[in-house]
Design an enzyme around this catalytic site. Structure first.
Site, PDB file in Angstrom:
ATOM      1  N   LEU A   1     -37.567  38.720 -22.294  1.00 10.12           N
ATOM      2  CA  LEU A   1     -37.632  38.533 -20.847  1.00 10.12           C
ATOM      3  C   LEU A   1     -37.264  39.842 -20.137  1.00 10.12           C
ATOM      4  N   GLY A   2     -37.497  39.883 -18.832  1.00 13.43           N
ATOM      5  CA  GLY A   2     -37.049  41.041 -18.048  1.00 13.43           C
ATOM      6  C   GLY A   2     -38.156  41.980 -17.591  1.00 13.43           C
ATOM      7  N   GLY A   3     -39.379  41.792 -18.130  1.00 12.20           N
ATOM      8  CA  GLY A   3     -40.522  42.557 -17.634  1.00 12.20           C
ATOM      9  C   GLY A   3     -40.451  44.045 -17.912  1.00 12.20           C
ATOM     10  N   THR A   4     -41.253  44.782 -17.147  1.00  8.69           N
ATOM     11  CA  THR A   4     -41.293  46.238 -17.263  1.00  8.69           C
ATOM     12  C   THR A   4     -39.902  46.808 -17.042  1.00  8.69           C
TER      13      THR A   4
ATOM     14  N   GLY B   1     -46.745  41.762 -12.487  1.00  9.76           N
ATOM     15  CA  GLY B   1     -46.326  43.160 -12.462  1.00  9.76           C
ATOM     16  C   GLY B   1     -47.459  44.168 -12.513  1.00  9.76           C
TER      17      GLY B   1
ATOM     18  N   GLY C   1     -44.467  62.439  -9.487  1.00  8.95           N
ATOM     19  CA  GLY C   1     -43.892  61.292  -8.786  1.00  8.95           C
ATOM     20  C   GLY C   1     -42.552  60.919  -9.408  1.00  8.95           C
TER      21      GLY C   1
ATOM     22  N   ASP D   1     -44.920  43.844  -8.185  1.00  2.00           N
ATOM     23  CA  ASP D   1     -45.855  44.967  -8.364  1.00  2.00           C
ATOM     24  C   ASP D   1     -47.319  44.535  -8.280  1.00  2.00           C
TER      25      ASP D   1
ATOM     26  N   ALA E   1     -38.233  47.324  -8.368  1.00  5.55           N
ATOM     27  CA  ALA E   1     -37.669  46.097  -8.919  1.00  5.55           C
ATOM     28  C   ALA E   1     -36.983  45.263  -7.839  1.00  5.55           C
TER      29      ALA E   1
ATOM     30  N   HIS F   1     -11.517  59.087   3.101  1.00  2.00           N
ATOM     31  CA  HIS F   1     -11.460  60.507   2.754  1.00  2.00           C
ATOM     32  C   HIS F   1     -10.656  60.687   1.466  1.00  2.00           C
TER      33      HIS F   1
HETATM   34  P1  FAD Z   1     -42.912  43.439 -14.219  1.00  2.00           P
HETATM   35  O1  FAD Z   1     -41.530  43.882 -14.366  1.00  2.00           O
HETATM   36  O2  FAD Z   1     -44.006  44.356 -14.626  1.00  2.00           O
HETATM   37  O3  FAD Z   1     -43.012  42.087 -15.042  1.00  2.00           O
HETATM   38  C1  FAD Z   1     -44.212  41.404 -15.198  1.00  2.00           C
HETATM   39  C2  FAD Z   1     -44.144  40.594 -16.476  1.00  2.00           C
HETATM   40  O4  FAD Z   1     -45.278  39.730 -16.510  1.00  2.00           O
HETATM   41  C3  FAD Z   1     -44.231  41.433 -17.740  1.00  2.00           C
HETATM   42  O5  FAD Z   1     -43.130  41.152 -18.573  1.00  2.00           O
HETATM   43  C4  FAD Z   1     -45.537  41.018 -18.396  1.00  2.00           C
HETATM   44  O6  FAD Z   1     -45.446  40.970 -19.817  1.00  2.00           O
HETATM   45  C5  FAD Z   1     -45.719  39.609 -17.845  1.00  2.00           C
HETATM   46  N1  FAD Z   1     -47.108  39.166 -17.820  1.00  2.00           N
HETATM   47  C6  FAD Z   1     -48.197  39.835 -17.343  1.00  2.00           C
HETATM   48  N2  FAD Z   1     -49.304  39.072 -17.448  1.00  2.00           N
HETATM   49  C7  FAD Z   1     -48.907  37.904 -18.007  1.00  2.00           C
HETATM   50  C8  FAD Z   1     -49.581  36.719 -18.383  1.00  2.00           C
HETATM   51  N3  FAD Z   1     -50.901  36.569 -18.184  1.00  2.00           N
HETATM   52  N4  FAD Z   1     -48.878  35.722 -18.948  1.00  2.00           N
HETATM   53  C9  FAD Z   1     -47.537  35.856 -19.159  1.00  2.00           C
HETATM   54  N5  FAD Z   1     -46.839  36.952 -18.831  1.00  2.00           N
HETATM   55  C10 FAD Z   1     -47.519  37.952 -18.261  1.00  2.00           C
HETATM   56  N6  FAD Z   1     -38.063  50.267 -10.133  1.00  2.00           N
HETATM   57  C11 FAD Z   1     -36.873  50.383  -9.492  1.00  2.00           C
HETATM   58  O7  FAD Z   1     -36.651  49.699  -8.496  1.00  2.00           O
HETATM   59  N7  FAD Z   1     -35.899  51.232  -9.951  1.00  2.00           N
HETATM   60  C12 FAD Z   1     -36.101  52.001 -11.042  1.00  2.00           C
HETATM   61  O8  FAD Z   1     -35.201  52.765 -11.422  1.00  2.00           O
HETATM   62  C13 FAD Z   1     -37.336  51.919 -11.720  1.00  2.00           C
HETATM   63  N8  FAD Z   1     -37.558  52.660 -12.822  1.00  2.00           N
HETATM   64  C14 FAD Z   1     -38.751  52.522 -13.484  1.00  2.00           C
HETATM   65  C15 FAD Z   1     -38.961  53.314 -14.614  1.00  2.00           C
HETATM   66  C16 FAD Z   1     -40.150  53.212 -15.306  1.00  2.00           C
HETATM   67  C17 FAD Z   1     -40.370  54.069 -16.534  1.00  2.00           C
HETATM   68  C18 FAD Z   1     -41.145  52.283 -14.873  1.00  2.00           C
HETATM   69  C19 FAD Z   1     -42.427  52.124 -15.639  1.00  2.00           C
HETATM   70  C20 FAD Z   1     -40.943  51.500 -13.761  1.00  2.00           C
HETATM   71  C21 FAD Z   1     -39.743  51.619 -13.044  1.00  2.00           C
HETATM   72  N9  FAD Z   1     -39.497  50.880 -11.894  1.00  2.00           N
HETATM   73  C22 FAD Z   1     -38.312  51.013 -11.230  1.00  2.00           C
HETATM   74  C23 FAD Z   1     -40.476  49.923 -11.365  1.00  2.00           C
HETATM   75  C24 FAD Z   1     -40.100  48.491 -11.781  1.00  2.00           C
HETATM   76  O9  FAD Z   1     -40.047  48.432 -13.181  1.00  2.00           O
HETATM   77  C25 FAD Z   1     -41.135  47.509 -11.246  1.00  2.00           C
HETATM   78  O10 FAD Z   1     -41.253  47.673  -9.847  1.00  2.00           O
HETATM   79  C26 FAD Z   1     -40.713  46.083 -11.549  1.00  2.00           C
HETATM   80  O11 FAD Z   1     -40.566  45.875 -12.921  1.00  2.00           O
HETATM   81  C27 FAD Z   1     -41.749  45.096 -10.995  1.00  2.00           C
HETATM   82  O12 FAD Z   1     -41.340  43.801 -11.282  1.00  2.00           O
HETATM   83  P2  FAD Z   1     -42.397  42.623 -11.452  1.00  2.00           P
HETATM   84  O13 FAD Z   1     -41.589  41.405 -11.723  1.00  2.00           O
HETATM   85  O14 FAD Z   1     -43.337  42.608 -10.321  1.00  2.00           O
HETATM   86  O15 FAD Z   1     -43.266  43.000 -12.727  1.00  2.00           O
HETATM   87  P1  NAD Z   2     -46.045  57.776  -8.395  1.00  2.00           P
HETATM   88  O1  NAD Z   2     -47.079  57.181  -7.531  1.00  2.00           O
HETATM   89  O2  NAD Z   2     -44.640  57.821  -7.958  1.00  2.00           O
HETATM   90  O3  NAD Z   2     -46.436  59.292  -8.742  1.00  2.00           O
HETATM   91  C1  NAD Z   2     -47.661  59.644  -9.297  1.00  2.00           C
HETATM   92  C2  NAD Z   2     -47.893  61.113  -9.013  1.00  2.00           C
HETATM   93  O4  NAD Z   2     -49.007  61.539  -9.756  1.00  2.00           O
HETATM   94  C3  NAD Z   2     -48.183  61.420  -7.553  1.00  2.00           C
HETATM   95  O5  NAD Z   2     -47.388  62.497  -7.141  1.00  2.00           O
HETATM   96  C4  NAD Z   2     -49.658  61.763  -7.546  1.00  2.00           C
HETATM   97  O6  NAD Z   2     -50.033  62.661  -6.530  1.00  2.00           O
HETATM   98  C5  NAD Z   2     -49.811  62.360  -8.921  1.00  2.00           C
HETATM   99  N1  NAD Z   2     -51.161  62.313  -9.465  1.00  2.00           N
HETATM  100  C6  NAD Z   2     -52.072  61.310  -9.371  1.00  2.00           C
HETATM  101  N2  NAD Z   2     -53.188  61.648 -10.039  1.00  2.00           N
HETATM  102  C7  NAD Z   2     -52.971  62.869 -10.580  1.00  2.00           C
HETATM  103  C8  NAD Z   2     -53.740  63.741 -11.386  1.00  2.00           C
HETATM  104  N3  NAD Z   2     -54.959  63.406 -11.786  1.00  2.00           N
HETATM  105  N4  NAD Z   2     -53.194  64.917 -11.771  1.00  2.00           N
HETATM  106  C9  NAD Z   2     -51.926  65.267 -11.378  1.00  2.00           C
HETATM  107  N5  NAD Z   2     -51.171  64.475 -10.606  1.00  2.00           N
HETATM  108  C10 NAD Z   2     -51.677  63.295 -10.217  1.00  2.00           C
HETATM  109  O7  NAD Z   2     -46.206  57.025  -9.789  1.00  2.00           O
HETATM  110  P2  NAD Z   2     -45.297  57.032 -11.091  1.00  2.00           P
HETATM  111  O8  NAD Z   2     -44.366  58.163 -11.066  1.00  2.00           O
HETATM  112  O9  NAD Z   2     -46.251  56.891 -12.222  1.00  2.00           O
HETATM  113  O10 NAD Z   2     -44.479  55.698 -10.926  1.00  2.00           O
HETATM  114  C11 NAD Z   2     -45.161  54.425 -10.838  1.00  2.00           C
HETATM  115  C12 NAD Z   2     -44.370  53.444 -10.037  1.00  2.00           C
HETATM  116  O11 NAD Z   2     -43.175  53.112 -10.708  1.00  2.00           O
HETATM  117  C13 NAD Z   2     -43.986  54.016  -8.694  1.00  2.00           C
HETATM  118  O12 NAD Z   2     -44.621  53.244  -7.699  1.00  2.00           O
HETATM  119  C14 NAD Z   2     -42.510  53.889  -8.597  1.00  2.00           C
HETATM  120  O13 NAD Z   2     -42.117  53.233  -7.418  1.00  2.00           O
HETATM  121  C15 NAD Z   2     -42.102  53.052  -9.800  1.00  2.00           C
HETATM  122  N6  NAD Z   2     -40.910  53.705 -10.360  1.00  2.00           N
HETATM  123  C16 NAD Z   2     -39.772  53.691  -9.639  1.00  2.00           C
HETATM  124  C17 NAD Z   2     -38.653  54.342 -10.106  1.00  2.00           C
HETATM  125  C18 NAD Z   2     -37.403  54.345  -9.303  1.00  2.00           C
HETATM  126  O14 NAD Z   2     -37.310  53.557  -8.363  1.00  2.00           O
HETATM  127  N7  NAD Z   2     -36.423  55.166  -9.619  1.00  2.00           N
HETATM  128  C19 NAD Z   2     -38.690  55.008 -11.320  1.00  2.00           C
HETATM  129  C20 NAD Z   2     -39.870  55.020 -12.015  1.00  2.00           C
HETATM  130  C21 NAD Z   2     -40.974  54.352 -11.525  1.00  2.00           C
END
Ligand code: FAD
Ligand code: NAD
Length: 464
Positions: free
Chosen positions: A40-43, A142, A180, A311, A319, A443
């Protein structure tokens, strides 16, 4: 109610889905949550927020031990990296978090249905042979990694964020495609551990969407740490023929090609909604022009009784945004009238120093023709930041010129991700900069920079 009949079936157990399921159960609903991943817990918990923060924290400690402690008079011997132990730390943190959700499901009597779900008709969700009857369905599936044409992700030499969280050795060199959030966080991890990292960004700036001044300052600081930036550059090919990868680079505006040879490439050019296999078209669930599930202000899709959050729909892919939407939709189903304030959703980039923002950027205010005042305060003038040897960055508050209401706050600096909470609360309460300036701040704390920036909006900071 029969065994396979539920008030609510949630598809996806990420932060959107699992929080929605728990809140609905708290409100007395019989809830099932379908998840196709083994845990559980997704991405977020498995391959996103949590493992990336575990590695950011650990790599920061490694870097500090080697480079930062001597300035405090703390002598350490030779600092060595045990990457396997660092990865074990990350895996342990992930495991504890995903098991925590399992526990919460048991506690709240949410049934975890294992497998991939598809919508099999009005009020019906099929998981393998099993058909769940549901009064309401919430899609919380997601997002997934956006691919880049011509670049084949193999999760070994060319990795997505998932592969970048699992490298078995520190590469000598790494190219990160995309400046990004993911690009900068993972670039930081591997640069601290010893890789020579180049970030290739298509646009002429990193962190598009964030305040321009913040993005410039962040780039300057990260460049000083050793990360190389190649802006206004696109990657048009990748050759995996030799030992590493040879990337073909081209100026975004066209021009002469060049080559960048590295051991590992991270593709981090964004994420796209994950809607495959749900049979949305047959269910009458429409997508918008960006492939996201279209919803109204109450998370209702174009099909009655089917809702979507997180997402998979419009809005920042964060998240906490997904969680708040999960709570809101559960409460709507229970007849309540919740509201998600999209103007006060904080965003944090967990580089060092951190970058955090809430509300409008200066560019957005200019574009909207809103008159505003700016208050800025640097961490160099904050006693606690000096004591911590962490004086990079500033707090910038944007307030409405006529009403003084806070419209946006942008921070680069130590613990910016924690500091921003005060500002999100202020914005939620409709606070003015004067309200923040008149609030007593302890402070010596980093938070005093927030108070000083609020004072600076009115031109009367004390310590600068
Ligand atoms: P998800 O977390 O993607 O969960 C969706 C779930 O649905 C998955 O477990 C998937 O397996 C399941 N699913 C899909 N299709 C089906 C199906 N047909 N049947 C059953 N299950 C299914 N956000 C932050 O706020 N802070 C951060 O620091 C941050 N860091 C990140 C770092 C990375 C490397 C990445 C990739 C993302 C990060 N994010 C961060 C973004 C964050 O992970 C997502 O915004 C968040 O997980 C979205 O939640 P969600 O519930 O919409 O989807
Ligand atoms: P992003 O949209 O933040 O950044 C993607 C970057 O790639 C942009 O700067 C864009 O201009 C660039 N880009 C796009 N096409 C390109 C190309 N062909 N060549 C070079 N650069 C290109 O996406 P991400 O970093 O992949 O993150 C995905 C999502 O995950 C984001 O929406 C973010 O909110 C979420 N996320 C959040 C956190 C956090 O909250 N700390 C951490 C990780 C991910």
């Amino acid at each position: 109610m029969a065994g396979d009949s539920f008030d609510l079936v949630v598809i996806g157990a990420g932060p959107g889905g699992y929080v929605c399921a728990i809140r609905a159960a708290q409100l007395g609903m019989k809830v099932a949550c379908v998840e196709k991943r083994a845990t559980l817990g997704g991405t977020c918990l498995n391959v996103g927020c949590i493992p990336s923060k575990a590695l950011l924290q650990a790599s920061e400690k490694f870097h500090e031990a080697g480079h930062g402690l001597a300035a405090f008079g703390v002598k350490v011997g030779k600092v060595e990296l045990d990457l396997a132990a660092m990865m074990a730390h990350k895996d342990k943190v992930v495991d504890a978090n995903v098991k925590g959700v399992e526990f919460l499901f048991r506690k709240n009597k949410v049934e975890w249905v294992k497998g991939a779900a598809r919508i099999a008709g009005p009020g019906k969700v099929a998981v393998g042979e099993r058909v769940l009857e549901a009064r309401a369905i919430v899609i919380a599936t997601g997002s997934e990694v956006s691919p880049l044409r011509g670049i084949d992700i193999d999760e070994k030499k060319i990795v997505s964020s998932t592969g970048a969280l699992e490298l078995g050795a520190v590469p000598k060199s790494m190219a990160v495609i995309g400046g990004g959030v993911i690009g900068l966080e993972m670039a930081s991890v591997w640069q601290r551990l010893g890789a020579k990292v180049a970030v290739v960004e298509f646009l002429d700036r990193i962190l598009p969407g964030m305040d321009g001044e913040v993005s410039k300052q962040t780039q300057r600081i990260l460049a000083r740490q050793g990360i190389e930036f190649r802006l206004s550059t696109k990657v048009t090919g990748a050759d995996k023929g030799g030992a590493g990868v040879a990337l073909t680079l081209e100026p975004a505006a066209g021009g002469d090609k060049s080559e960048l040879k590295v051991d590992v490439v991270l593709v981090a050019v964004g994420r796209r909604p994950h809607v495959e296999g749900l049979c949305l078209e047959e269910a009458g669930v429409a997508l918008d022009d960006k492939g996201r599930i279209a919803t109204d202000a109450h998370f209702q899709t174009s099909a009655k009784g089917i809702y979507a959050i997180g997402d998979a729909i419009a809005g920042p892919m964060l998240a906490h945004k997904a969680e708040d939407e999960g709570v809101a939709v559960a409460e709507i189903l229970a007849g309540q009238k919740p509201h998600v304030n999209y103007d006060a959703i904080p965003g944090v980039v967990y580089t060092w120093p951190e970058v955090a923002a809430v509300g409008a950027t200066e560019e957005q205010l200019k574009q909207a023709g809103t008159e505003y005042r700016v208050g800025k305060f640097p961490f160099t003038a904050n006693g606690r930041a000096r004591a911590m040897n962490m004086t990079d960055g500033f707090v910038k508050i944007l307030a409405d010129k006529a009403t003084d209401r806070v419209l946006g706050v942008h921070i680069v600096g130590p613990n910016a991700g924690d500091l921003i909470a005060e500002l999100a609360l202020a914005m939620e309460f409709g606070a003015s900069a004067e309200d923040i300036a008149r609030t007593c701040h302890a402070h010596p704390t980093l938070n005093e920079t927030v108070k000083e920036a609020a004072l600076a909006v009115d031109g009367r900071p004390i310590h600068i």
